[in-house]
Design an enzyme around this catalytic site. Sequence first.
Site, mmCIF file in Angstrom:
data_model
loop_
_atom_site.group_PDB
_atom_site.id
_atom_site.type_symbol
_atom_site.label_atom_id
_atom_site.label_comp_id
_atom_site.label_asym_id
_atom_site.label_seq_id
_atom_site.Cartn_x
_atom_site.Cartn_y
_atom_site.Cartn_z
ATOM 1 N N ARG A 71 31.284 2.992 53.422
ATOM 2 C CA ARG A 71 31.525 4.221 54.190
ATOM 3 C C ARG A 71 30.270 4.770 54.866
ATOM 4 N NH1 ARG A 71 36.171 7.210 50.591
ATOM 5 N NH2 ARG A 71 37.882 5.989 51.464
ATOM 6 N N LYS A 78 33.123 1.939 48.557
ATOM 7 C CA LYS A 78 34.482 2.473 48.671
ATOM 8 C C LYS A 78 35.375 1.485 49.427
ATOM 9 C CE LYS A 78 33.770 6.134 46.318
ATOM 10 N NZ LYS A 78 34.389 6.257 45.011
ATOM 11 N N ASP A 105 34.793 11.820 48.156
ATOM 12 C CA ASP A 105 35.813 11.385 49.116
ATOM 13 C C ASP A 105 35.829 12.250 50.377
ATOM 14 O OD1 ASP A 105 36.500 9.378 47.399
ATOM 15 O OD2 ASP A 105 38.290 10.369 46.607
ATOM 16 N N LYS A 109 46.635 12.198 45.208
ATOM 17 C CA LYS A 109 46.684 10.749 44.966
ATOM 18 C C LYS A 109 46.177 10.413 43.563
ATOM 19 C CE LYS A 109 43.718 7.949 47.439
ATOM 20 N NZ LYS A 109 43.004 6.978 46.595
ATOM 21 N N GLY A 114 41.553 1.191 44.252
ATOM 22 C CA GLY A 114 40.558 0.992 43.199
ATOM 23 C C GLY A 114 40.963 1.704 41.923
ATOM 24 N N GLN A 130 36.766 6.652 37.798
ATOM 25 C CA GLN A 130 37.566 5.444 37.556
ATOM 26 C C GLN A 130 37.018 4.689 36.358
ATOM 27 O OE1 GLN A 130 37.676 3.238 41.249
ATOM 28 N NE2 GLN A 130 38.914 4.800 42.268
HETATM 29 C C1 S3P Z 1 39.011 8.350 41.921
HETATM 30 C C2 S3P Z 1 37.673 8.405 41.666
HETATM 31 C C3 S3P Z 1 36.642 8.237 42.699
HETATM 32 C C4 S3P Z 1 37.227 8.483 44.081
HETATM 33 C C5 S3P Z 1 38.505 7.746 44.293
HETATM 34 C C6 S3P Z 1 39.553 8.192 43.287
HETATM 35 C C7 S3P Z 1 39.959 8.498 40.799
HETATM 36 O O1 S3P Z 1 36.153 6.903 42.647
HETATM 37 O O2 S3P Z 1 36.296 8.117 45.064
HETATM 38 O O3 S3P Z 1 39.019 7.956 45.596
HETATM 39 O O4 S3P Z 1 41.174 8.671 41.049
HETATM 40 O O5 S3P Z 1 39.509 8.433 39.652
HETATM 41 P P1 S3P Z 1 34.942 6.438 41.648
HETATM 42 O O6 S3P Z 1 35.385 6.684 40.265
HETATM 43 O O7 S3P Z 1 34.770 4.979 41.945
HETATM 44 O O8 S3P Z 1 33.765 7.265 42.036
#
Ligand code: S3P
Length: 430
Positions: free
Chosen positions: A344, A340, A313, A21, A93, A168
């Site tokens: 969670r 999240k 995750d 993903k 997100g 992110q």
């Molecule tokens: C993700 C980063 C993580 C993860 C999310 C996907 C990404 O989040 O939990 O499912 O694709 O960069 P955070 O950056 O908020 O920790």
Amino acid sequence: MIKHVAPALSLKGEITLPPDKSISQRAAIFSLLHEGVSEVGNYSAAQDPQSTLRCVQHLGAKVTENAGRLIIEGTGRKGIKTPDGDLDCGNSGTAMRLLSGVLAGAGVSAKLVGDESLCGRTMTRIINPLEEMGAHILARNGAYAPLFINRNDALKPLSFELPIPSAQLKSCVLLAGLFGEEPTEVIETLPSRDHTERLLNLDQKITTDRKIITASLTDEIPNQSYIIPGDFSAAAFWLVAGAIQKDAEILITNVGLNPTRNALLDILRDMGADVTIENERMEGAEPAGDIIVKGSDLKAVEIDPKIIPNCIDELPILAVAMLFSEGTSTISGAEELRHKETDRIMAMSKMLEAVGANFEEQEDGLIIHGDPEFTFKSAKFESFHDHRIAMASAVLSLKGEKTSQIKDAESAAVSYPSFWGDIDQLRVES
Ligand code: S3P
């Protein structure tokens, strides 16, 4: 939708995972930024990556399909269009935070919207650095989506030390930085998933206690032509399901094995799980391989808070493994779980409570008193519309004496549309 999940005697067979993903979403966004054509193989059909793909199309990318590959004609950094309508990030997100970086950098005005869960997640972490870089962001109550982003002032470079280990947030700031004449740098002291720096081939200075990643207009955006590996976070459900089921043997093919993502493998091995990796290889910039997991006797484990970002995750399904392990396990330093798709830690507590587990909820984690012989009759699980809670509850249901129920089970399609079919394919009933 309520899903009824019957117990399984064991689990056997081979699984083909949904495509990763996080990498799918990046492939779509980085293809938009690349001036030219990218050919992305194995792009995910799950809801989050599809939301991202629609958003990049609204921003000017032309997407067609050929022989199972997405052909994405990017606009390049200079050609991104002002979208006609809202950019709908759905439940994602990653879509909202990474696209905010692109919009702020490009100086393109747009409104980002999302579903109820996404509109309840704080965006302050990205609003602050993007505003420092010159963007103007209007957010509901100053912190929540819908977000309206524009930039009238010049883009300013930023030297940004990540206050939380979030990929992110890191990616958001770097994406904005890619539009600046002067380099923007992000300083990371705890490693989080590094797909962005790998796939964009960004400059990284790595020392013992930190990594500094830089981005600017002079960085060329590589074409995103590669085959996306299977999602390690999806593999996690079968790794645990296999480890806790007697005589189970599951072959999971083509699993993404990025070391910033797969701490769960080491954790399960520390717990005594029988996990073997075969056919290790590279898929573009990302490592991948096949994994075989067999039913094992597990013992308790204490998770080092430093590796939480590398298994964030996977914590809901790890809690299930802990429940069937000898002794007391702890997850701490995981306060981020409360931000999240749902809170969670609360959702994991409710899942454990539904089967009568012996555990304590902490502000930043859980203490779980496990027992390899733990049993429960059946349970009614709430998933809180969270895909990972729904799937972790399903794996737990396989260990009940009777059929359990999972509410809002359709949420699995956010990352893993074929999950319910796969569970039936692996199930051994007699
Ligand atoms: C993700 C980063 C993580 C993860 C999310 C996907 C990404 O989040 O939990 O499912 O694709 O960069 P955070 O950056 O908020 O920790």
